[in-house]
Design a protein around this motif. Structure first.
Motif, short mmCIF file in Angstrom:
data_model
loop_
_atom_site.label_atom_id
_atom_site.label_comp_id
_atom_site.label_asym_id
_atom_site.label_seq_id
_atom_site.Cartn_x
_atom_site.Cartn_y
_atom_site.Cartn_z
N LYS A 65 39.05 41.58 44.08
CA LYS A 65 39.31 42.01 45.45
C LYS A 65 38.43 43.22 45.76
O LYS A 65 38.24 44.08 44.89
CB LYS A 65 40.78 42.38 45.63
CG LYS A 65 41.72 41.23 45.41
CD LYS A 65 43.15 41.70 45.50
CE LYS A 65 44.11 40.58 45.13
NZ LYS A 65 45.49 41.07 45.05
N PRO A 66 37.92 43.32 46.99
CA PRO A 66 37.07 44.47 47.34
C PRO A 66 37.75 45.82 47.10
O PRO A 66 37.09 46.78 46.70
CB PRO A 66 36.77 44.26 48.83
CG PRO A 66 37.00 42.81 49.06
CD PRO A 66 38.04 42.38 48.08
N GLU A 67 39.05 45.89 47.31
CA GLU A 67 39.75 47.17 47.09
C GLU A 67 39.87 47.53 45.61
O GLU A 67 40.22 48.67 45.27
CB GLU A 67 41.13 47.16 47.76
CG GLU A 67 42.06 46.09 47.28
CD GLU A 67 42.00 44.79 48.09
OE1 GLU A 67 42.93 43.98 47.93
OE2 GLU A 67 41.06 44.58 48.86
N ASP A 68 39.57 46.58 44.72
CA ASP A 68 39.61 46.84 43.28
C ASP A 68 38.24 47.21 42.71
O ASP A 68 38.07 47.27 41.49
CB ASP A 68 40.17 45.63 42.53
CG ASP A 68 41.64 45.40 42.82
OD1 ASP A 68 42.33 46.37 43.19
OD2 ASP A 68 42.11 44.26 42.69
N GLY A 82 35.83 48.37 38.11
CA GLY A 82 36.92 47.73 38.83
C GLY A 82 37.80 46.95 37.90
O GLY A 82 37.78 47.14 36.68
N GLU A 83 38.55 46.04 38.50
CA GLU A 83 39.49 45.25 37.71
C GLU A 83 39.74 43.91 38.38
O GLU A 83 39.85 43.82 39.59
CB GLU A 83 40.81 46.01 37.57
CG GLU A 83 41.80 45.33 36.68
CD GLU A 83 43.03 46.18 36.43
OE1 GLU A 83 43.90 45.73 35.67
OE2 GLU A 83 43.14 47.28 36.99
N ARG A 84 39.79 42.86 37.56
CA ARG A 84 40.18 41.54 38.06
C ARG A 84 41.58 41.28 37.53
O ARG A 84 41.82 41.31 36.32
CB ARG A 84 39.21 40.46 37.59
CG ARG A 84 39.60 39.09 38.11
CD ARG A 84 38.53 38.06 38.06
NE ARG A 84 37.86 37.99 36.77
CZ ARG A 84 36.74 37.32 36.56
NH1 ARG A 84 36.17 36.67 37.56
NH2 ARG A 84 36.18 37.28 35.38
N GLN A 85 42.50 41.06 38.45
CA GLN A 85 43.91 40.86 38.10
C GLN A 85 44.13 39.44 37.59
O GLN A 85 43.47 38.50 38.02
CB GLN A 85 44.80 41.10 39.32
CG GLN A 85 44.62 42.46 39.96
CD GLN A 85 45.15 43.58 39.10
OE1 GLN A 85 46.08 43.41 38.34
NE2 GLN A 85 44.53 44.75 39.23
N THR A 86 45.09 39.30 36.68
CA THR A 86 45.45 37.96 36.20
C THR A 86 46.26 37.25 37.27
O THR A 86 46.95 37.88 38.07
CB THR A 86 46.29 38.03 34.91
OG1 THR A 86 47.46 38.79 35.18
CG2 THR A 86 45.51 38.64 33.78
N ALA A 122 26.82 49.83 49.73
CA ALA A 122 27.37 48.74 48.91
C ALA A 122 28.07 47.76 49.84
O ALA A 122 28.84 48.16 50.71
CB ALA A 122 28.34 49.28 47.87
N ASN A 123 27.77 46.46 49.64
CA ASN A 123 28.41 45.39 50.42
C ASN A 123 28.95 44.35 49.45
O ASN A 123 28.36 44.09 48.40
CB ASN A 123 27.39 44.73 51.36
CG ASN A 123 26.89 45.68 52.41
OD1 ASN A 123 27.67 46.28 53.13
ND2 ASN A 123 25.58 45.85 52.48
N TYR A 124 30.06 43.73 49.83
CA TYR A 124 30.70 42.71 48.99
C TYR A 124 30.89 41.46 49.83
O TYR A 124 31.51 41.50 50.89
CB TYR A 124 32.04 43.23 48.48
CG TYR A 124 32.73 42.33 47.50
CD1 TYR A 124 32.22 42.15 46.23
CD2 TYR A 124 33.90 41.67 47.84
CE1 TYR A 124 32.86 41.34 45.30
CE2 TYR A 124 34.54 40.85 46.92
CZ TYR A 124 34.02 40.69 45.66
OH TYR A 124 34.65 39.89 44.75
N ASP A 125 30.32 40.34 49.37
CA ASP A 125 30.41 39.08 50.12
C ASP A 125 30.45 37.92 49.14
O ASP A 125 29.57 37.79 48.28
CB ASP A 125 29.21 38.95 51.07
CG ASP A 125 29.31 37.73 51.96
OD1 ASP A 125 30.42 37.41 52.41
OD2 ASP A 125 28.27 37.10 52.20
N LYS A 126 31.46 37.08 49.28
CA LYS A 126 31.60 35.84 48.49
C LYS A 126 31.49 36.08 46.98
O LYS A 126 30.84 35.34 46.27
CB LYS A 126 30.57 34.81 48.94
CG LYS A 126 30.75 34.39 50.38
CD LYS A 126 29.68 33.41 50.79
CE LYS A 126 29.83 33.10 52.27
NZ LYS A 126 28.69 32.38 52.80
#
Length: 149
Positions: A65-68, A82-86, A122-126
């Protein structure tokens, strides 16, 4: 011409630690295969390219998620972490193998002195994080004319 170089002083120790964790995990699976998991330390793939007026860093962060995601710059070092949640898995889904990694990640890169730190974006897309790092305009030497007396 200076290029971005990864700043990873502990990379060998971290690699040894990951290899040892994988070895221990595979031993655990021999005795408890039903408890297979993919919770581990992971590092996203990153592409770095240099253009005429900027550097571009692209990191594959699918499922994050962008907020992570946190992008910071300190003392000339760009850090992406950052972190990717399970995912919450239902017990009735009978997973036999899980290969997607979850958990925290970080990557660090030493920036050359020629970058304009104030204009980094910084940009986040797909699922792809793109960090644009502009170069400072080259300062041309001032030409001083010589006058004849």
């Amino acid at each position: 011409m200076a290029l971005l170089t990864p700043y990873e002083p502990w990379s060998l120790i971290e690699r040894l630690e990951r290899d040892m964790e994988r070895s221990l995990e595979s031993m655990r699976r021999l005795f408890r295969p039903e408890e297979e998991t993919a919770a581990a330390v992971w590092a996203p793939a990153v592409d770095i390219k240099e253009e005429a007026n900027r550097y571009v860093v692209q990191a594959d962060l699918p499922g994050v998620k962008p907020e992570d995601i946190e992008v910071t710059l300190q003392n000339g070092v760009l850090t992406i972490k950052g972190e990717r949640q399970t995912e919450a898995k239902e017990e009735k889904e009978n997973y036999r193998r899980v290969e997607r990694f979850y958990g925290s990640f970080f990557r660090r890169f030493t920036l050359p002195e020629s970058v304009d730190e104030e204009k980094i974006e910084a940009n986040y897309d797909k699922g792809v994080l793109t960090v644009s790092i502009p170069k400072k305009p080259e300062v041309q030497p001032k030409k001083i004319s010589v006058k004849v007396a």
